[in-house]
Design a protein around this motif. Structure first.
Motif, PDB file in Angstrom:
ATOM      1  N   GLY A 145     -57.267  32.758 -11.610  1.00 38.59           N
ATOM      2  CA  GLY A 145     -58.164  31.687 -11.998  1.00 38.59           C
ATOM      3  C   GLY A 145     -59.536  31.877 -11.385  1.00 38.59           C
ATOM      4  N   TRP A 146     -60.529  31.302 -12.047  1.00 34.30           N
ATOM      5  CA  TRP A 146     -61.914  31.399 -11.584  1.00 34.30           C
ATOM      6  C   TRP A 146     -62.510  29.996 -11.543  1.00 34.30           C
ATOM      7  N   ILE A 147     -62.711  29.477 -10.342  1.00 41.24           N
ATOM      8  CA  ILE A 147     -63.358  28.178 -10.171  1.00 41.24           C
ATOM      9  C   ILE A 147     -64.799  28.357  -9.704  1.00 41.24           C
ATOM     10  N   TYR A 148     -65.009  29.292  -8.798  1.00 37.99           N
ATOM     11  CA  TYR A 148     -66.323  29.502  -8.201  1.00 37.99           C
ATOM     12  C   TYR A 148     -66.915  30.794  -8.764  1.00 37.99           C
ATOM     13  N   ASP A 149     -67.646  30.626  -9.852  1.00 40.37           N
ATOM     14  CA  ASP A 149     -68.299  31.757 -10.509  1.00 40.37           C
ATOM     15  C   ASP A 149     -67.288  32.874 -10.798  1.00 40.37           C
ATOM     16  N   ASP A 150     -67.543  34.062 -10.262  1.00 40.53           N
ATOM     17  CA  ASP A 150     -66.669  35.200 -10.553  1.00 40.53           C
ATOM     18  C   ASP A 150     -65.685  35.479  -9.429  1.00 40.53           C
ATOM     19  N   LYS A 151     -65.446  34.497  -8.571  1.00 37.56           N
ATOM     20  CA  LYS A 151     -64.490  34.666  -7.469  1.00 37.56           C
ATOM     21  C   LYS A 151     -63.075  34.440  -7.993  1.00 37.56           C
ATOM     22  N   ARG A 189     -66.924  24.236 -15.143  1.00 36.17           N
ATOM     23  CA  ARG A 189     -65.838  24.847 -15.910  1.00 36.17           C
ATOM     24  C   ARG A 189     -65.055  25.804 -15.028  1.00 36.17           C
ATOM     25  N   ALA A 190     -63.749  25.817 -15.248  1.00 37.20           N
ATOM     26  CA  ALA A 190     -62.857  26.775 -14.587  1.00 37.20           C
ATOM     27  C   ALA A 190     -62.047  27.483 -15.661  1.00 37.20           C
ATOM     28  N   ASP A 191     -61.649  28.696 -15.368  1.00 35.22           N
ATOM     29  CA  ASP A 191     -60.914  29.503 -16.351  1.00 35.22           C
ATOM     30  C   ASP A 191     -59.684  30.134 -15.702  1.00 35.22           C
ATOM     31  N   THR A 192     -58.664  30.315 -16.519  1.00 35.80           N
ATOM     32  CA  THR A 192     -57.447  30.992 -16.051  1.00 35.80           C
ATOM     33  C   THR A 192     -56.972  31.964 -17.127  1.00 35.80           C
ATOM     34  N   ALA A 193     -56.362  33.037 -16.701  1.00 36.24           N
ATOM     35  CA  ALA A 193     -55.727  34.005 -17.596  1.00 36.24           C
ATOM     36  C   ALA A 193     -54.342  34.309 -17.036  1.00 36.24           C
ATOM     37  N   THR A 194     -53.310  34.110 -17.843  1.00 41.67           N
ATOM     38  CA  THR A 194     -51.931  34.249 -17.351  1.00 41.67           C
ATOM     39  C   THR A 194     -51.083  35.059 -18.307  1.00 41.67           C
ATOM     40  N   VAL A 251     -42.632  36.520 -24.666  1.00 36.89           N
ATOM     41  CA  VAL A 251     -43.666  36.851 -23.683  1.00 36.89           C
ATOM     42  C   VAL A 251     -45.002  36.380 -24.233  1.00 36.89           C
ATOM     43  N   GLN A 252     -45.835  35.767 -23.360  1.00 37.46           N
ATOM     44  CA  GLN A 252     -47.093  35.180 -23.798  1.00 37.46           C
ATOM     45  C   GLN A 252     -48.242  35.615 -22.892  1.00 37.46           C
ATOM     46  N   LEU A 253     -49.401  35.819 -23.509  1.00 32.31           N
ATOM     47  CA  LEU A 253     -50.648  36.066 -22.801  1.00 32.31           C
ATOM     48  C   LEU A 253     -51.632  34.991 -23.243  1.00 32.31           C
ATOM     49  N   ILE A 254     -52.074  34.133 -22.285  1.00 31.43           N
ATOM     50  CA  ILE A 254     -52.865  32.950 -22.640  1.00 31.43           C
ATOM     51  C   ILE A 254     -54.125  32.895 -21.776  1.00 31.43           C
ATOM     52  N   TYR A 255     -55.216  32.507 -22.421  1.00 28.69           N
ATOM     53  CA  TYR A 255     -56.482  32.250 -21.724  1.00 28.69           C
ATOM     54  C   TYR A 255     -56.814  30.772 -21.883  1.00 28.69           C
ATOM     55  N   ASN A 256     -57.069  30.074 -20.750  1.00 27.86           N
ATOM     56  CA  ASN A 256     -57.366  28.634 -20.754  1.00 27.86           C
ATOM     57  C   ASN A 256     -58.737  28.382 -20.139  1.00 27.86           C
ATOM     58  N   SER A 257     -59.383  27.351 -20.654  1.00 32.00           N
ATOM     59  CA  SER A 257     -60.665  26.918 -20.108  1.00 32.00           C
ATOM     60  C   SER A 257     -60.578  25.429 -19.780  1.00 32.00           C
ATOM     61  N   TYR A 258     -61.010  25.063 -18.554  1.00 30.65           N
ATOM     62  CA  TYR A 258     -60.947  23.675 -18.067  1.00 30.65           C
ATOM     63  C   TYR A 258     -62.379  23.176 -17.864  1.00 30.65           C
ATOM     64  N   VAL A 259     -62.685  22.052 -18.474  1.00 33.67           N
ATOM     65  CA  VAL A 259     -64.024  21.469 -18.382  1.00 33.67           C
ATOM     66  C   VAL A 259     -63.906  20.118 -17.699  1.00 33.67           C
ATOM     67  N   TYR A 260     -64.784  19.868 -16.709  1.00 31.89           N
ATOM     68  CA  TYR A 260     -64.725  18.611 -15.967  1.00 31.89           C
ATOM     69  C   TYR A 260     -66.117  18.254 -15.457  1.00 31.89           C
ATOM     70  N   SER A 261     -66.270  16.974 -15.112  1.00 31.61           N
ATOM     71  CA  SER A 261     -67.521  16.472 -14.553  1.00 31.61           C
ATOM     72  C   SER A 261     -67.358  16.365 -13.046  1.00 31.61           C
ATOM     73  N   ASP A 262     -68.269  17.008 -12.312  1.00 35.00           N
ATOM     74  CA  ASP A 262     -68.161  17.094 -10.854  1.00 35.00           C
ATOM     75  C   ASP A 262     -69.312  16.329 -10.211  1.00 35.00           C
ATOM     76  N   ASP A 263     -68.979  15.510  -9.199  1.00 35.88           N
ATOM     77  CA  ASP A 263     -69.979  14.757  -8.444  1.00 35.88           C
ATOM     78  C   ASP A 263     -70.488  15.650  -7.313  1.00 35.88           C
ATOM     79  N   ASP A 264     -71.663  16.244  -7.506  1.00 34.66           N
ATOM     80  CA  ASP A 264     -72.174  17.200  -6.535  1.00 34.66           C
ATOM     81  C   ASP A 264     -72.715  16.520  -5.282  1.00 34.66           C
ATOM     82  N   TYR A 265     -73.564  15.584  -5.434  1.00 31.31           N
ATOM     83  CA  TYR A 265     -74.139  14.928  -4.262  1.00 31.31           C
ATOM     84  C   TYR A 265     -74.704  13.575  -4.679  1.00 31.31           C
ATOM     85  N   TYR A 266     -75.089  12.792  -3.685  1.00 30.11           N
ATOM     86  CA  TYR A 266     -75.630  11.447  -3.903  1.00 30.11           C
ATOM     87  C   TYR A 266     -77.119  11.456  -3.550  1.00 30.11           C
TER      88      TYR A 266
END
Length: 270
Positions: A107-113, A258-263, A232-247
């Motif tokens: 999974g990738w939450i922080y850019d390409d990490k 956005r976060a992505d996963t490949a499984t 057997v399955q190969l799936i790519y998922n994309s997760y979209v959410y609203s994040d509260d960065d700062y006040y």
């Protein structure tokens, strides 16, 4: 009496001479030939009538079908080849069923990490057509905490400094629709489409606090049916959410992340 007996041969001789004369007479022969022709004429007519009558009787009488013959083989039952059933198309029979699956990937939450991902899913699909199944699915996944260390030379201090980047653990839960579409009624290859809601808890960097995010996800994939109950399955998922960065002074600042996963996963149907 003796005179009668003596005269009998003479009488017989006279009768024979008269009969011979009649037989050799031309008029007698013509008379006999005419009598023979008149006696022979009715016979063909009677035969023709009898033949026509027999033909009409045969035409009116229904012809009985010959009895069916039964072939009996001397080959034993065990040696006779068994009749194989006609193969059934893949989509002929209803295939609605429960399913469970396990997935492994990244999974990738922080850019390409990249972070290691393990997940499990379960649900139920209904047969919606010859090659289509539609159902509901729930899944739980976990992204492993990752640390990346980088060593750099500082010319000012004249020494090496090591920097460590920490990517915290994240856990998520999804609930949504799951559909699969076979590429033909007899094809083992199928496509997958996923859409639904997710909720995630992400550990903080420095303490034990957790950040909760919610949003929507969508996924596409390909699969292969190994058997009727296993694929057997190969799936790519994309997760979209609203994040509260700062006040800030004007209120909360929300950004869309956005976060992505490949499984690669295995699925069992019941």
């Amino acid at each position: 009496m003796k005179s009668v007996i003596r005269a009998l041969p003479l009488c017989l001789a006279v009768v024979a001479v008269q009969a011979h004369a009649q037989s050799v007479s031309p008029s007698w022969n013509a008379y006999r030939k005419q009598q023979a022709q008149s006696a022979a004429q009715p016979v063909p007519q009677q035969q023709a009538q009898s033949q026509s009558q027999s033909q009409s009787e045969q035409a009116s009488t229904p012809v009985a079908a010959p009895p069916a013959t039964r072939l009996v083989t001397s080959q034993p039952a065990s040696a006779q080849p068994a009749l194989e059933p006609t193969p059934r198309a893949r989509g002929d029979a209803p295939r609605s069923a429960f399913f469970v699956g396990v997935q492994k990937g990244h999974g990738w939450i922080y850019d390409d990490k990249k972070q290691e991902l393990t997940a499990a899913s379960a649900g139920f699909r209904w047969q919606a057509g010859p090659v289509t199944q539609v159902g509901i699915e729930a899944a739980y996944g976990k992204l492993k905490k990752e640390e990346t260390s980088t060593t750099e030379w500082d010319p000012f201090w004249q020494q090496n400094f090591t920097y460590t980047e920490v990517y915290p653990q994240a856990r998520y839960f999804t609930l949504g629709a799951s559909a699969r579409f076979n590429f033909g009624s007899n094809s083992p290859i199928f496509g997958i489409a996923r859409l639904g809601y997710f909720r995630s808890k992400i550990d903080s960097f420095g303490d034990n606090d957790q950040r909760v995010v919610v949003g929507a996800y969508a996924g596409l994939g390909l699969g292969v049916d190994i058997t009727r109950h296993f694929n057997v399955q190969l799936i790519y998922n994309s997760y979209v959410y609203s994040d509260d960065d700062y006040y800030d002074y004007y209120g909360d600042d929300y950004t869309i992340n956005r976060a992505d996963t490949a499984t690669l996963g295995l699925e069992v149907r019941f």
